[in-house]
Design an enzyme around this catalytic site. Structure first.
Site, short mmCIF file in Angstrom:
data_model
loop_
_atom_site.label_atom_id
_atom_site.label_comp_id
_atom_site.label_asym_id
_atom_site.label_seq_id
_atom_site.Cartn_x
_atom_site.Cartn_y
_atom_site.Cartn_z
N TYR A 24 9.82 -15.21 34.35
CA TYR A 24 9.00 -15.92 35.35
C TYR A 24 8.18 -17.01 34.66
O TYR A 24 8.23 -18.18 35.03
CB TYR A 24 8.09 -14.92 36.08
CG TYR A 24 6.98 -15.59 36.84
CD1 TYR A 24 7.27 -16.44 37.91
CD2 TYR A 24 5.64 -15.38 36.49
CE1 TYR A 24 6.25 -17.07 38.60
CE2 TYR A 24 4.62 -16.02 37.18
CZ TYR A 24 4.92 -16.85 38.22
OH TYR A 24 3.92 -17.50 38.91
N LYS A 45 8.55 -21.28 34.75
CA LYS A 45 7.48 -22.22 35.11
C LYS A 45 7.20 -23.19 33.96
O LYS A 45 6.89 -24.36 34.18
CB LYS A 45 6.22 -21.43 35.48
CG LYS A 45 6.32 -20.67 36.79
CD LYS A 45 6.05 -21.58 37.99
CE LYS A 45 6.10 -20.83 39.30
NZ LYS A 45 5.54 -21.60 40.43
N PHE A 49 -4.75 -18.53 37.17
CA PHE A 49 -4.92 -17.19 36.63
C PHE A 49 -4.75 -16.22 37.81
O PHE A 49 -3.76 -16.33 38.52
CB PHE A 49 -6.22 -17.13 35.81
CG PHE A 49 -5.99 -17.75 34.45
CD1 PHE A 49 -5.67 -19.10 34.32
CD2 PHE A 49 -5.97 -16.98 33.30
CE1 PHE A 49 -5.36 -19.67 33.08
CE2 PHE A 49 -5.68 -17.53 32.05
CZ PHE A 49 -5.38 -18.88 31.95
N ARG A 56 1.25 -0.73 32.17
CA ARG A 56 2.40 -1.42 32.75
C ARG A 56 2.98 -2.34 31.67
O ARG A 56 2.23 -3.08 31.02
CB ARG A 56 1.92 -2.25 33.95
CG ARG A 56 3.03 -2.91 34.74
CD ARG A 56 2.50 -3.51 36.03
NE ARG A 56 1.65 -4.68 35.82
CZ ARG A 56 1.14 -5.43 36.79
NH1 ARG A 56 1.38 -5.10 38.06
NH2 ARG A 56 0.39 -6.45 36.52
N ALA A 57 4.30 -2.29 31.51
CA ALA A 57 4.95 -3.09 30.47
C ALA A 57 4.64 -4.57 30.65
O ALA A 57 4.69 -5.08 31.77
CB ALA A 57 6.46 -2.87 30.51
N ASP A 107 1.79 -6.18 30.26
CA ASP A 107 0.42 -6.58 30.60
C ASP A 107 -0.38 -6.90 29.34
O ASP A 107 -0.52 -6.05 28.47
CB ASP A 107 -0.31 -5.42 31.31
CG ASP A 107 -0.17 -5.46 32.81
OD1 ASP A 107 0.25 -6.50 33.34
OD2 ASP A 107 -0.48 -4.43 33.46
N1 UFG Z 1 -3.05 -3.28 38.17
C1 UFG Z 1 -3.31 -1.92 38.25
N2 UFG Z 1 -2.77 -1.23 39.31
C2 UFG Z 1 -2.00 -1.84 40.26
C3 UFG Z 1 -1.76 -3.23 40.16
C4 UFG Z 1 -2.29 -3.92 39.10
O1 UFG Z 1 -3.99 -1.34 37.40
O2 UFG Z 1 -1.54 -1.14 41.18
C5 UFG Z 1 -3.64 -4.02 37.05
C6 UFG Z 1 -2.63 -4.70 36.18
O3 UFG Z 1 -2.14 -3.84 35.19
C7 UFG Z 1 -3.44 -5.86 35.61
C8 UFG Z 1 -4.43 -6.18 36.73
O4 UFG Z 1 -4.45 -5.04 37.57
O5 UFG Z 1 -4.16 -5.43 34.50
C9 UFG Z 1 -4.02 -7.37 37.57
O6 UFG Z 1 -2.65 -7.19 37.95
P1 UFG Z 1 -1.93 -8.13 39.02
O7 UFG Z 1 -0.54 -7.59 39.18
O8 UFG Z 1 -2.78 -8.26 40.23
O9 UFG Z 1 -1.91 -9.56 38.31
P2 UFG Z 1 -1.34 -9.95 36.86
O10 UFG Z 1 -2.53 -10.21 35.99
O11 UFG Z 1 -0.32 -9.03 36.34
O12 UFG Z 1 -0.52 -11.28 37.22
C10 UFG Z 1 -1.11 -12.51 37.55
C11 UFG Z 1 -0.24 -13.22 38.56
C12 UFG Z 1 1.13 -13.47 37.99
C13 UFG Z 1 1.00 -14.23 36.72
C14 UFG Z 1 0.05 -13.55 35.78
C15 UFG Z 1 -0.22 -14.41 34.62
O13 UFG Z 1 -0.16 -12.46 39.71
O14 UFG Z 1 1.89 -14.22 38.91
O15 UFG Z 1 -1.19 -13.28 36.41
O16 UFG Z 1 -0.53 -13.65 33.53
F1 UFG Z 1 2.21 -14.31 36.11
#
Ligand code: UFG
Length: 319
Positions: A138, A142, A166, A276-277, A279
């Site tokens: 992904y 981008k 972000f 989660r893988a 992160d």
């Molecule tokens: N998380 C949990 N439980 C959940 C869902 C998320 O603990 O059920 C945690 C994740 O592990 C992470 C945090 O919450 O630490 C935020 O997770 P999100 O999935 O909401 O967002 P991400 O930080 O993984 O992803 C975001 C955007 C992506 C982008 C990324 C860039 O949504 O599109 O930032 O790093 F790629």
């Protein structure tokens, strides 16, 4: 301005389309509804249902002042399992869009890029000159698009801006986040508060952070939309500017859950699950460049984001 908004039936695209209509622009939304919703296209915008690769050319032939490009596939996990969807749906489709922009002389482009282009940061907060080493297809797709846009700006005089978001959250009235497969933290936590989910699993409590849960930089989708309008105004022909958009403040998963408890008044049971893988522990933006070049300043708090997302969730549930 007459503006084409690709992906304008999705979350960030629909909020931006609504802001652009409210600001008096003539807005055409192009969306294939693969993940968007026809009823998320704002009143006052013309809606064209179609594939980006096929429909962008005939549309841009009408003559447009600019394109705001949101249409994309955006699930990190899916991109690892099925990278072909991301090279085709993001990179190939955007190449077709850029060719249509070139052919029809569309002068401006604002592109929805992502913090995922940087990968695991060496330094926090992350600046735009940080190394770009995406850790999933992904982010790589981008980044490839950002690279294409730079070359088109230099060779063909396009005025282009990429905005690297972000963690986007919140809602704008009836325009908000409603994915068929929800993976984002705040909507998941609010599903618990609205009764459609039992509890939220926090992915890891042993990260090198103050409370052991991951830290992210959350940004209100309305602040984000304001940045897009500024980018549209400030874009310079022959230049591709890239800006990070975040608040510069990090909140842990636990702090987000607590903010949701405070806003909703619901106990929101939370459990701890394995990491989660993919992160990273901490992702925080430096948005100094957007502040100095665009005059952009995010003003909405985490409580605003949760409050607006909660109103949106309850309105949709008919509560
Ligand atoms: N998380 C949990 N439980 C959940 C869902 C998320 O603990 O059920 C945690 C994740 O592990 C992470 C945090 O919450 O630490 C935020 O997770 P999100 O999935 O909401 O967002 P991400 O930080 O993984 O992803 C975001 C955007 C992506 C982008 C990324 C860039 O949504 O599109 O930032 O790093 F790629």
């Amino acid at each position: 301005m007459k503006l084409l908004v690709t992906g304008g039936a999705g979350y960030v695209g629909s909020v931006n389309a609504a802001h652009l209509v409210e600001a008096g622009h003539e807005v055409v939304v192009l969306d294939d509804l693969s993940t968007g919703h026809a009823d998320a296209v704002p009143e006052g915008a013309r809606f064209v249902e179609g594939e980006l690769s096929e429909a962008a050319g005939p549309l841009l032939a009408e003559g447009f002042d600019g394109v705001l490009h949101f249409a994309a596939k955006s699930l990190v996990g899916e991109s690892v399992a099925k990278p072909e969807l991301y090279w085709d749906g993001n990179v190939v489709a955007t190449f077709r869009l850029l060719e249509a922009i070139r052919e029809h002389g569309t002068p401006r482009l604002v592109f929805s890029s992502t913090a995922a282009t940087y990968g695991e940061p060496e330094r926090t907060p992350i600046r735009e000159d940080a190394p770009t080493r995406p850790t999933n297809p992904y982010g790589a797709s981008k980044l490839a698009i950002d690279t294409m846009i730079t070359s088109y700006a230099h060779a063909h005089g396009l005025a282009a801006v990429s905005l690297r978001y972000f963690n986007v959250a919140g809602a704008h009235g009836r325009f908000g986040e409603r994915h068929a497969v929800e993976t984002h933290l705040i909507p998941i936590v609010l599903q618990v508060a609205s009764g459609s989910r039992e509890s939220v699993a926090m992915y890891g409590d042993d990260w090198p952070t103050p409370d052991g849960t991951c830290v992210r930089d959350y940004i209100h989708v309305d602040d984000l939309a304001e940045a897009h309008q500024l980018a549209l105004q400030k874009a310079q022909p022959g230049t591709h500017a890239i800006y990070n958009l975040g608040s510069g403040t990090g909140y842990s998963v636990l702090q987000v859950v607590q903010a949701c408890r405070a806003v909703t008044g619901h106990p929101i049971p939370a459990t701890t699950a394995p990491r989660r893988a993919g992160d990273p522990a901490v992702l925080i933006a430096s948005s100094e460049a957007a502040a100095s070049d665009l005059g952009w300043k995010p003003v909405r708090t985490l409580e605003d984001m949760v409050g607006d997302a909660w109103r949106f969730t309850r309105d949709r549930a008919g509560a």
